[in-house]
Design an enzyme around this catalytic site. Structure first.
Site, mmCIF file in Angstrom:
data_model
loop_
_atom_site.group_PDB
_atom_site.id
_atom_site.type_symbol
_atom_site.label_atom_id
_atom_site.label_comp_id
_atom_site.label_asym_id
_atom_site.label_seq_id
_atom_site.Cartn_x
_atom_site.Cartn_y
_atom_site.Cartn_z
ATOM 1 N N LYS A 142 -7.696 1.370 -2.297
ATOM 2 C CA LYS A 142 -7.062 0.864 -1.076
ATOM 3 C C LYS A 142 -6.970 1.945 -0.003
ATOM 4 O O LYS A 142 -7.221 1.702 1.189
ATOM 5 C CB LYS A 142 -5.658 0.334 -1.403
ATOM 6 C CG LYS A 142 -4.900 -0.246 -0.215
ATOM 7 C CD LYS A 142 -5.564 -1.500 0.334
ATOM 8 C CE LYS A 142 -5.225 -1.821 1.764
ATOM 9 N NZ LYS A 142 -3.944 -2.426 2.001
ATOM 10 N N THR A 147 0.862 -1.176 0.000
ATOM 11 C CA THR A 147 0.000 0.000 0.000
ATOM 12 C C THR A 147 0.896 1.223 0.000
ATOM 13 O O THR A 147 1.631 1.457 0.955
ATOM 14 C CB THR A 147 -0.900 0.019 1.244
ATOM 15 O OG1 THR A 147 -1.736 -1.136 1.196
ATOM 16 C CG2 THR A 147 -1.768 1.261 1.273
ATOM 17 N N LYS A 156 0.567 5.555 8.492
ATOM 18 C CA LYS A 156 1.095 5.833 7.151
ATOM 19 C C LYS A 156 -0.054 5.921 6.146
ATOM 20 O O LYS A 156 -0.146 6.860 5.349
ATOM 21 C CB LYS A 156 2.046 4.695 6.763
ATOM 22 C CG LYS A 156 2.687 4.799 5.407
ATOM 23 C CD LYS A 156 3.139 3.403 4.919
ATOM 24 C CE LYS A 156 1.943 2.507 4.625
ATOM 25 N NZ LYS A 156 2.195 1.282 3.852
#
Lengths: 285, 285, 285, 285
Positions: free
Chosen positions: C170, C95, C238
């Site tokens: 995502k 990701t 993140k």
């Protein structure tokens, strides 16, 4: 000494004018030529591309809205990087993301030119009066070369060390101005909504220890429904975004900044071109 | 004219001292008697209950921490409401929830006494120097009766109309001070975390249009790691809570206030008794 | 078909194991070799550099923590870009920031190789069981080439169009999971603080229409004080940062995301390596 | 057993109908009589005042919008407190501020009547189907007296202890539903703004572990632009306000709640009467 000035918006035109009046030989470039008209009338020479400007100038000054605009005049075809050469000095007065400033420095260095990031404090009026504060970081030698020019456009020029230190300070400065003013204006709009006269409330607050020229200047205009642009809403949004991005990179806890950034995003469609104090209207609708 | 003064904390002791020095006949009450010691030494008479104080005084002044403390000295057994009578004046200098101020007015009115809510602007030092600003709302006649006394403790006393107008202004005032300072300190802590010297950054910011005595006073102490209490963290949290509660009642959109209120809640366990500028430490840990 | 797998953390080891068990010829690379031990014992060949891995593999799969790690194995010396050649397929399961995915695609294209960004849904256990959901964007042909391999590690693989569409989905997915769970856990911690039994409250909430396996899985562990990492706190921070960055780029008003991102920044020092559900502890201290 | 039912809105009419159909002798009161029409047609007797209703009923049930409405039917002239007497039971199904629930209990106790706060889980459809969940706190004996009646309107009735425990659970429940749904809808609106099809994104998210009937019900309506009211926006705003007020009283750090509460305040003017899922529109404009 030939100075090339790229970017003749609210800020840039004031700065370029002061340099021209001080006797510098000026080359100017702007995406739309009409903004250069007054400068041309007074003796500045218009260049058709940044590349041409960089050929003719010793100092290449830029004052642009954002990173995209900076990239366009440097990296795009006919950008100034094409003709940049050893010994020249690039000074970027624009407020940009600190990481971009590092990138631009590298590109300038590859041409063996010198680089200064030099974001300024002050908006429209200080730019016109030559009373900006210049925060510089980068090549010390370049800072010394620019001393004369900087004196004509600023009341103070500070050398802060390596890139992106000046960008960092600028980002913090704009954050502090925007978030504290937004907090204050939110309070005034709140006062209005609970039935108080916002002018009365402002007078009381402004008679106390928090009184300052910035809040006074902005609030008086707000209370007169005057949102003429001194520092545009969309530019302040951009700077808040830079601040939040740096805060994220360094994992700094900044909930007030995060909240204010969202308020600015909320108002961006309606208020982009107005003064940033139009944030008041978001509370008062 | 006999003045009864209830509440001898940081603010109240300064105010009561100034009244005493000006020649008023003073009765005082405080939950813990030791805080009254200096005043007693100088001629004030200590009353064992607020009820006794209200019997002996023409003007009943209160300067307490919060609504709970105000209720305790008025509504509880031996509270001043028990002995309050026609013609007397109750002045509440405490910063309280505006809705409580309306309640207290009703209770005072039932005794045919007069009522003023009179929150003050200024903290420890202005209280000691008699340089507060008094915001009053309630009985106009009471405001006139208090003129002499108010002159001894303030540089300015304003009559704003009906209750809770003064409380509203006070709430907005404290919100504006707290949220704008928090925003500013968040910026300085951010500067420190990205490797800048916060003192250097403060000097740059403070040389600009946002410079004001309040930020300067607070920030200089913060940079010296001095969090001695002038306005306590927990009191500021309380006032932010009042503001948010009023904002909710009036459906005012106040995202900056909401964010700052959460920051203060986060720090309450650790910093309750420190100065409210200890909010800086929450960003800098 | 030779598969090279780079990155053998919680997720990657589960995926690589399933591919190996399904009979693919596996080359593996990890910064620290010990994590490859089990795979090597079962027949995978360890490569000393990503460059070597890309020479030997038809499909180069990566499952890494963040952009920095992806750049290290591709752009750095001995990175896989050095040996990447026509016809090979690079699949990035990591990701990453959508803008980086666009960059990586360009670098792969320059080598005339094919590229898929293929972030996955599911954490530790679905990775081990081969029950991930794969979101792919990029070269349609590459997606077809990978069909067999994807079947071994997922219960579903979707082709969504051009890069960075899968990254976008995502980012939104992780944002929705993180922000809704954080909101829910904040409520449970609140319940505890006001004197309710959080388990009782959870049972009531979980008997209603909001009941779902994700909240149930996470909350039960939280109530057992079990913060073993399935999806690390720092990884979720993140991803929230990626979401906020994209939101800023597109000027999306996301105040809940912004608030949650700040909570995660606040807890990062203490909780980085724990499960992301450790966000509960920030409310419960 | 005679039941008096006060408040025949979306929820109350469903509940009163189920009680009537089950054979209870019903007295009803509503500010506007027309909402009682169907019940009257089916045999319920309309009372012209809450006072009259309480004279005729053994159990006094209330299902009202907010504290103001509860005060109006109890404390105002001709309110039910005027005729309330020993042995009767007051059950408040309304979701109210926990502190008000404590107040109401006191007023009921003074009349030697029994009190239950009994907020319910579930909205329009469960109310119509008799499938609510009842959370009760207060007099245990009253809870037993109400067992039969509660069975007709709920699938489950729980006794939780002293007032305001049930109100607390209800406040946390609504907070958790509202904040997690808001977070989720913010994500979907974000997906739309960055060019994704929100339906596709929802299908992906909904195929994962976070899938639940509540999100599914709400999101499907949102994607069909259907904001018919099941739980009104203004009622959810009210409940968020209760939650934040309790959080402030207990000094609970609730930044997500605070952010979501502001979003609801921002949208209140436009969306008050729509379903609370109209919060999506605030992100999508």
């Amino acid at each position: 000494m030939n100075i090339g000035f790229i970017g003749l918006g609210i800020m840039g035109s004031g700065m370029a004018n002061n340099l021209l009046k001080s006797g510098f030989n000026m080359y100017v470039f702007n995406r739309t030529r009409e903004k250069a008209k007054e400068l041309e009338d007074n003796g500045a020479k218009f260049c058709s591309t940044p590349k041409e400007l960089a050929e003719k100038s010793d100092l290449i000054f830029m004052m642009l809205t954002d990173v995209r605009a900076c990239r366009a005049v440097s990296e795009d075809k006919d950008g100034f990087l094409e003709s940049l050469s050893k010994g020249k000095v690039v000074v970027n007065f624009s407020t940009v993301h600190p990481n971009y400033s590092l990138e631009l420095r590298e590109m300038v260095k590859e041409k063996e030119a010198m680089f200064l990031e030099s974001p300024v404090l002050g908006s429209k009026i200080p730019a016109q009066k030559g009373e900006l504060v210049i925060l510089s970081a980068g090549d010390k030698e370049a800072f010394e070369i620019c001393t004369d020019a900087f004196e004509k456009i600023s009341k103070k020029a500070m050398y802060l060390g390596d890139v992106p230190k000046a960008s960092y300070v600028k980002v913090v400065n704009n954050e502090a101005f925007a978030t504290s003013l937004t907090a204050y204006l939110e309070g005034l709009a709140f006062a209005k909504k609970i039935g108080l006269d916002p002018e009365m409330v402002f007078n009381i607050l402004n008679s106390g220890a928090l009184s300052n020229p910035y809040f006074e200047f902005k609030v008086k205009k707000v209370l007169n429904d005057d949102f003429e642009t001194h520092f545009s809403f969309e530019n302040m949004k951009k700077d808040l975004g830079y601040a939040l991005s740096v805060a994220d990179e360094f994992k700094c806890y900044c909930p007030t900044l995060a909240a204010v950034n969202e308020i600015f995003k909320k108002g961006l469609n309606k208020h982009a071109k107005e003064d940033m104090s139009a944030v008041y209207k978001i509370f008062d609708e």
